[in-house]
Design an enzyme around this catalytic site. Structure first.
Site, PDB file in Angstrom:
ATOM      1  N   GLY A  45       0.834  -1.186   0.000  1.00 35.55           N
ATOM      2  CA  GLY A  45       0.000   0.000   0.000  1.00 35.55           C
ATOM      3  C   GLY A  45       0.871   1.240   0.000  1.00 35.55           C
ATOM      4  N   GLN A  50       2.963   9.875   1.297  1.00 37.62           N
ATOM      5  CA  GLN A  50       4.247   9.181   1.373  1.00 37.62           C
ATOM      6  C   GLN A  50       5.166   9.491   0.185  1.00 37.62           C
ATOM      7  OE1 GLN A  50       2.277   5.218   2.371  1.00 37.62           O
ATOM      8  NE2 GLN A  50       4.262   5.096   3.435  1.00 37.62           N
ATOM      9  N   CYS A  98       6.002  -0.117   7.427  1.00 40.73           N
ATOM     10  CA  CYS A  98       5.584   1.028   6.626  1.00 40.73           C
ATOM     11  C   CYS A  98       6.785   1.500   5.826  1.00 40.73           C
ATOM     12  CB  CYS A  98       5.077   2.147   7.541  1.00 40.73           C
ATOM     13  SG  CYS A  98       4.546   3.633   6.663  1.00 40.73           S
ATOM     14  N   LEU A  99       6.570   1.824   4.571  1.00 43.32           N
ATOM     15  CA  LEU A  99       7.669   2.260   3.718  1.00 43.32           C
ATOM     16  C   LEU A  99       8.331   3.533   4.231  1.00 43.32           C
ATOM     17  CD1 LEU A  99       6.130   1.539   0.194  1.00 43.32           C
ATOM     18  CD2 LEU A  99       7.698   0.117   1.533  1.00 43.32           C
ATOM     19  N   HIS A 140      -4.428   1.175   7.458  1.00 45.02           N
ATOM     20  CA  HIS A 140      -3.074   1.727   7.535  1.00 45.02           C
ATOM     21  C   HIS A 140      -2.916   2.906   6.567  1.00 45.02           C
ATOM     22  CE1 HIS A 140       1.431   1.211   7.992  1.00 45.02           C
ATOM     23  NE2 HIS A 140       1.357   1.918   6.875  1.00 45.02           N
ATOM     24  N   GLU A 141      -3.341   2.724   5.320  1.00 45.03           N
ATOM     25  CA  GLU A 141      -3.171   3.776   4.313  1.00 45.03           C
ATOM     26  C   GLU A 141      -4.085   4.967   4.582  1.00 45.03           C
ATOM     27  OE1 GLU A 141      -0.547   3.675   2.603  1.00 45.03           O
ATOM     28  OE2 GLU A 141      -0.159   1.559   3.048  1.00 45.03           O
ATOM     29  N   HIS A 144      -2.666   7.456   6.953  1.00 41.15           N
ATOM     30  CA  HIS A 144      -1.748   8.428   6.351  1.00 41.15           C
ATOM     31  C   HIS A 144      -2.489   9.662   5.842  1.00 41.15           C
ATOM     32  CE1 HIS A 144       2.129   6.474   6.531  1.00 41.15           C
ATOM     33  NE2 HIS A 144       1.657   5.369   5.976  1.00 41.15           N
TER      34      HIS A 144
END
Length: 189
Positions: A45, A50, A98-99, A140-141, A144
């Site tokens: 994701g 991000q 997480c990236l 999660h996304e 953000h």
């Protein structure tokens, strides 16, 4: 085009993202680039903040969870203006990463089932229910887009124990297999 991933500590990750229109200039290209960026970084994701864009846009590819979850097997989508309006079911822990936090993985407790409204890139409105891995990735996304990160779900004690790791991530003292953009520290006079 592969974008650099914004690292923890950048203010864009703490902002409330703005709505995005299906008529956003070169939306199809942006979505394609976000998928390419996510895949290059081996993510499932990616939210627009991000990559430094404070817009309500996420891309998800849950297919790596397909062997365990048939719904995830076919779930690859771009979602505009997603809004989770209901969370239910048991809370379940899962070791999330997480990236924007390379090398950091922590158990996060989330609801098993969600209801979500969003638009697809053509502007068609959807209202859907998801569970398990797809629900978790979407939660999660969507965090953000609301200025939250997965570490905000950890206890204060756990966050305190992770302080050095978090500081190192924001300073760029971290190894990642993909390009990153680290917060710019103000220069002292």
């Amino acid at each position: 085009m592969i974008y650099p991933i914004v690292a923890y500590g950048d203010p864009v990750l703490r902002r409330q993202a703005a709505e995005i229109s299906p008529q956003y200039p070169e939306l199809a290209r942006l979505i394609e680039d976000m998928f390419e960026t996510m895949e290059h970084a081996s993510g499932v994701g990616l939210a627009a903040p991000q990559i430094g864009l404070s817009l309500k846009l996420i891309v998800v590819d849950a297919t790596p969870f397909g062997p365990e979850d048939p719904v995830a097997a076919g779930f690859k989508k771009a979602l505009l203006n997603p809004e989770i309006y209901q969370e239910e079911g048991e809370l379940w822990d899962f070791n999330e990463g997480c990236l924007s936090f390379p090398g950091l993985h922590e158990d996060v407790s989330r609801h098993a089932v969600i209801r979500i409204r969003y638009q697809d890139p053509d502007g068609t409105a959807h209202d859907e229910t998801y569970d398990r891995y797809v629900a978790r990735i979407l939660q999660h996304e969507c965090d953000h887009l609301n200025g939250k990160t997965f570490v905000d779900h950890l206890s204060p004690l756990r966050k305190a124990l992770l302080k050095r790791k978090l500081d190192n991530i924001s300073k760029g003292a971290v190894d990642a297999d993909y390009r990153m953009r680290f917060p710019v520290k103000p220069k002292h006079r």
